[in-house]
Design an enzyme around this catalytic site. Structure first.
Site, PDB file in Angstrom:
ATOM      1  N   GLY A  15       0.993  -1.243  -0.087  1.00 14.85           N
ATOM      2  CA  GLY A  15       0.259   0.313   0.593  1.00 14.85           C
ATOM      3  C   GLY A  15       0.725   1.571   0.326  1.00 14.85           C
ATOM      4  N   THR A  16       2.032   1.590  -0.217  1.00 16.87           N
ATOM      5  CA  THR A  16       2.939   2.498  -0.543  1.00 16.87           C
ATOM      6  C   THR A  16       2.140   3.996  -1.458  1.00 16.87           C
ATOM      7  OG1 THR A  16       4.626   2.521  -2.976  1.00 16.87           O
ATOM      8  CG2 THR A  16       5.366   1.249   0.442  1.00 16.87           C
ATOM      9  N   ASN A  17       1.318   2.852  -2.221  1.00 15.80           N
ATOM     10  CA  ASN A  17       1.238   3.955  -3.343  1.00 15.80           C
ATOM     11  C   ASN A  17      -0.428   4.428  -2.484  1.00 15.80           C
ATOM     12  OD1 ASN A  17       2.012   4.415  -6.185  1.00 15.80           O
ATOM     13  ND2 ASN A  17       2.363   1.793  -6.069  1.00 15.80           N
ATOM     14  N   MET A  93      -3.986  -7.717  -6.556  1.00 13.99           N
ATOM     15  CA  MET A  93      -3.956  -8.440  -7.773  1.00 13.99           C
ATOM     16  C   MET A  93      -4.364  -9.372  -7.852  1.00 13.99           C
ATOM     17  SD  MET A  93      -0.505  -7.565  -7.991  1.00 13.99           S
ATOM     18  CE  MET A  93       0.586  -6.916  -7.563  1.00 13.99           C
ATOM     19  N   LEU A  96     -10.825  -8.504 -11.893  1.00 14.42           N
ATOM     20  CA  LEU A  96     -11.681  -8.448 -12.157  1.00 14.42           C
ATOM     21  C   LEU A  96     -12.090  -9.037 -13.115  1.00 14.42           C
ATOM     22  CD1 LEU A  96     -11.424  -4.942  -9.918  1.00 14.42           C
ATOM     23  CD2 LEU A  96     -12.335  -6.866  -9.022  1.00 14.42           C
ATOM     24  N   ASN A 110      -6.011   0.987 -12.854  1.00 11.81           N
ATOM     25  CA  ASN A 110      -5.120   0.363 -12.646  1.00 11.81           C
ATOM     26  C   ASN A 110      -4.039   1.338 -12.689  1.00 11.81           C
ATOM     27  OD1 ASN A 110      -3.859  -1.963 -11.325  1.00 11.81           O
ATOM     28  ND2 ASN A 110      -3.475  -2.498 -13.842  1.00 11.81           N
ATOM     29  N   HIS A 112       0.482  -0.043 -13.599  1.00 15.45           N
ATOM     30  CA  HIS A 112       1.151  -1.033 -13.610  1.00 15.45           C
ATOM     31  C   HIS A 112       2.470  -0.752 -13.867  1.00 15.45           C
ATOM     32  CE1 HIS A 112       1.862  -5.702 -15.074  1.00 15.45           C
ATOM     33  NE2 HIS A 112       2.476  -4.590 -16.037  1.00 15.45           N
TER      34      HIS A 112
HETATM   35  C1  GAR Z   1       2.688  -1.414  -7.362  1.00 15.54           C
HETATM   36  O1  GAR Z   1       4.297  -1.376  -7.842  1.00 15.54           O
HETATM   37  C2  GAR Z   1       1.734  -1.560  -8.883  1.00 15.54           C
HETATM   38  O2  GAR Z   1       2.559  -1.092  -9.794  1.00 15.54           O
HETATM   39  C3  GAR Z   1       2.203  -3.345  -8.290  1.00 15.54           C
HETATM   40  O3  GAR Z   1       2.020  -3.529  -7.468  1.00 15.54           O
HETATM   41  C4  GAR Z   1       2.582  -2.829  -7.264  1.00 15.54           C
HETATM   42  C5  GAR Z   1       1.962  -2.115  -5.109  1.00 15.54           C
HETATM   43  O4  GAR Z   1       3.002  -1.721  -4.014  1.00 15.54           O
HETATM   44  N1  GAR Z   1       0.678  -3.498  -9.450  1.00 15.54           N
HETATM   45  C6  GAR Z   1       1.139  -4.043 -10.244  1.00 15.54           C
HETATM   46  O5  GAR Z   1       1.775  -5.358 -10.974  1.00 15.54           O
HETATM   47  C7  GAR Z   1      -0.612  -5.439 -11.030  1.00 15.54           C
HETATM   48  N2  GAR Z   1      -0.355  -5.766 -12.412  1.00 15.54           N
HETATM   49  P1  GAR Z   1       1.908  -0.808  -3.304  1.00 15.54           P
HETATM   50  O6  GAR Z   1       1.288  -1.877  -2.742  1.00 15.54           O
HETATM   51  O7  GAR Z   1       2.851  -0.092  -2.059  1.00 15.54           O
HETATM   52  O8  GAR Z   1       1.169   0.450  -3.654  1.00 15.54           O
END
Ligand code: GAR
Length: 211
Positions: A15-17, A93, A96, A110, A112
């Site tokens: 969940g850093t984003n 992950m 849907l 999303n 990516h």
């Molecule tokens: C992110 O790097 C995002 O791009 C990736 O998961 C990570 C989540 O990081 N998503 C995918 O690979 C989707 N196919 P976070 O939990 O620290 O935000």
């Protein structure tokens, strides 16, 4: 005062984003509010980040439902209760289906970690390194049923350096993600992102202040 732009964030992990969205658009005095965070995993660290920010959370487990369509219907019911203007998949992950997506047309985006259509799927960073590409990047895109297949809203390249490990490349990709995701949410909130009604893969971004 105008009502806030309501955002639901779906997560599965660190969940850093999500944290970045909380620290920028959610608390930034902007008319944007994260109204709920839903996780596909009980142990997602992002749930704590939401709770610390006073944002309601929920967990929707595939194992509580007979199949994906049933999970997606339950998830859609929960998300719809929040009357979202936008649903952001930030490290969600799990695939849907149309059962979910058809309920929120053009309102699910999303994040990516590659320049789609290169390296879709769960291991984009490792696959970019294994392939030996000199550039990879970040894509924020509309979500359609085909996995990582919807049209991009913003993309930004990231150079792959000689000797990069998955960790070092991930760190540079995250920096870009942490800028791009709040930027797209702001653009969406300002109504500046349009999908062409005929050529559905064409996305235009109109001029404004928060680019
Ligand atoms: C992110 O790097 C995002 O791009 C990736 O998961 C990570 C989540 O990081 N998503 C995918 O690979 C989707 N196919 P976070 O939990 O620290 O935000």
């Amino acid at each position: 005062m105008s009502s806030p732009f309501r955002v639901v964030v779906l997560i599965s992990g660190t969940g850093t984003n999500l944290q970045r969205l909380i620290d920028t658009v959610h608390v930034g005095g902007e008319p944007i509010e994260i109204v709920r965070v839903v996780s596909s995993r009980e142990d997602a660290a992002g749930l704590q980040r939401a709770e610390d920010a006073g944002i309601p959370t929920a967990v929707v487990l595939q194992s509580d439902h007979p199949d994906r369509a049933a999970r997606d219907a339950a998830l859609a019911d929960m998300v719809e209760e929040e009357r979202p203007d936008l649903v952001v998949l930030a490290g969600w992950m799990s695939i849907l289906t149309g059962t979910f997506l058809d309920r929120f047309p053009d309102r699910v985006i999303n994040l990516h970690p590659s320049m789609l259509p290169a390296f879709p799927g769960m291991h984009a960073i490792e696959e970019a390194l294994a392939w030996g590409v000199r550039w990879t990047g970040v894509t924020v895109h509309f979500v359609e049923e085909q996995v990582d297949g919807g049209p991009p809203i913003l993309q930004e390249p990231v150079e792959v350096l000689y000797g990069d490990s998955a960790e070092s490349l991930t760190a540079r990709i995250r920096e870009v993600e942490h800028r791009l995701v709040p930027r797209v949410v702001r653009l969406m909130a300002e109504g500046r992102v349009q999908r062409d009604p005929v050529h559905r893969r064409r996305v235009s971004i109109s001029e404004g202040t928060s680019q």
